[in-house]
Design an enzyme around this catalytic site. Sequence first.
Site, short mmCIF file in Angstrom:
data_model
loop_
_atom_site.label_atom_id
_atom_site.label_comp_id
_atom_site.label_asym_id
_atom_site.label_seq_id
_atom_site.Cartn_x
_atom_site.Cartn_y
_atom_site.Cartn_z
N ASP A 61 0.90 -1.32 -0.20
CA ASP A 61 0.10 0.15 0.09
C ASP A 61 0.73 1.31 -0.05
OD1 ASP A 61 0.75 -0.58 2.61
OD2 ASP A 61 -1.01 -0.98 3.24
N ASN A 88 -7.28 -2.83 14.59
CA ASN A 88 -8.75 -3.18 14.33
C ASN A 88 -8.68 -4.67 13.34
OD1 ASN A 88 -7.64 -2.18 12.01
ND2 ASN A 88 -9.10 -0.50 11.61
N HIS A 102 -7.36 -4.87 10.53
CA HIS A 102 -7.03 -4.69 8.90
C HIS A 102 -5.63 -5.45 8.56
CE1 HIS A 102 -4.52 -0.77 9.47
NE2 HIS A 102 -3.77 -1.56 9.53
N GLU A 152 -9.82 -2.20 5.56
CA GLU A 152 -10.37 -1.97 6.77
C GLU A 152 -11.73 -2.46 7.13
OE1 GLU A 152 -8.58 -0.08 8.93
OE2 GLU A 152 -7.98 1.85 8.13
#
Length: 244
Positions: free
Chosen positions: A67, A136, A138, A143
């Site tokens: 990314d 979280n 991801h 996400e």
Amino acid sequence: MKIIVTESYEEMSKVAAGIFAEEIIDDSRIVLGLATGSTPIGTYKELVRKHLEEGLDFSQVTTFNLDEYVGIDAGDPNSYRFFMNENLFDHVNIDKGNTHVPDGMTDNPHEYGKEYDEMIEKAGGIRIQLLGIGSNGHIAFNEPDEELPVGTGLVSLTRQTIEDNARFFQSVDHVPTQAISMGMGSIMKAERIVILASGEGKAEIIGKLVEGGKVTTRIPASFLLLHPDVTLVCDKEAYSLVGR
Ligand code: F6R
């Protein structure tokens, strides 16, 4: 999922680097999938050491990163291209022309994402993919949501990720809110996946991932439970809530 729990961050990094080094020795023309963030820094350091002291050869290696932030160009110290140069590429004998980090400045993320996935396919596909995990759940910047992207493209970061990553920026307001990220399908196509986790901050999500036994788009990393060759390498702090 195979699980290796280590005593320390350093040991986690050595185990991960050892796995990657074996793969590179096995196939000098290997295609690697790489990650940024705090967690893999020790792994890259150990790979650099193996290059300098043991002659680990990167000359034929191809890499694709997961990314890049949108609106941040390659020369920006906060860009993931900059991170990769600084932590790995500048210190090994890799041909930079064979290293790929998504272009955060593209004006057509959708088309660009398709091209990025095609480039991976053309290179022969990713043999081994390195991943971190967000607090979280991801992976890359996929996400938690009702739906998850299959291919590479534009994604929006959650508030939690923006806050988690604010430590790298002047302030939370400077953290980009969007990224170009490899999709879940692009990641799941890798033949082999190594996911790293370190520290107490990852304990809750690792507990959920290891014990959940279910796939949910609310924990993108849970999709790894469907992949035939995943190794979780984590230190004992990150593993501390498993079985509690
Ligand atoms: C990085 C990436 C992210 C990180 C994750 C964990 O390329 O795709 O998914 O792996 O946010 O980041 P750290 O390692 O900083 O805790």
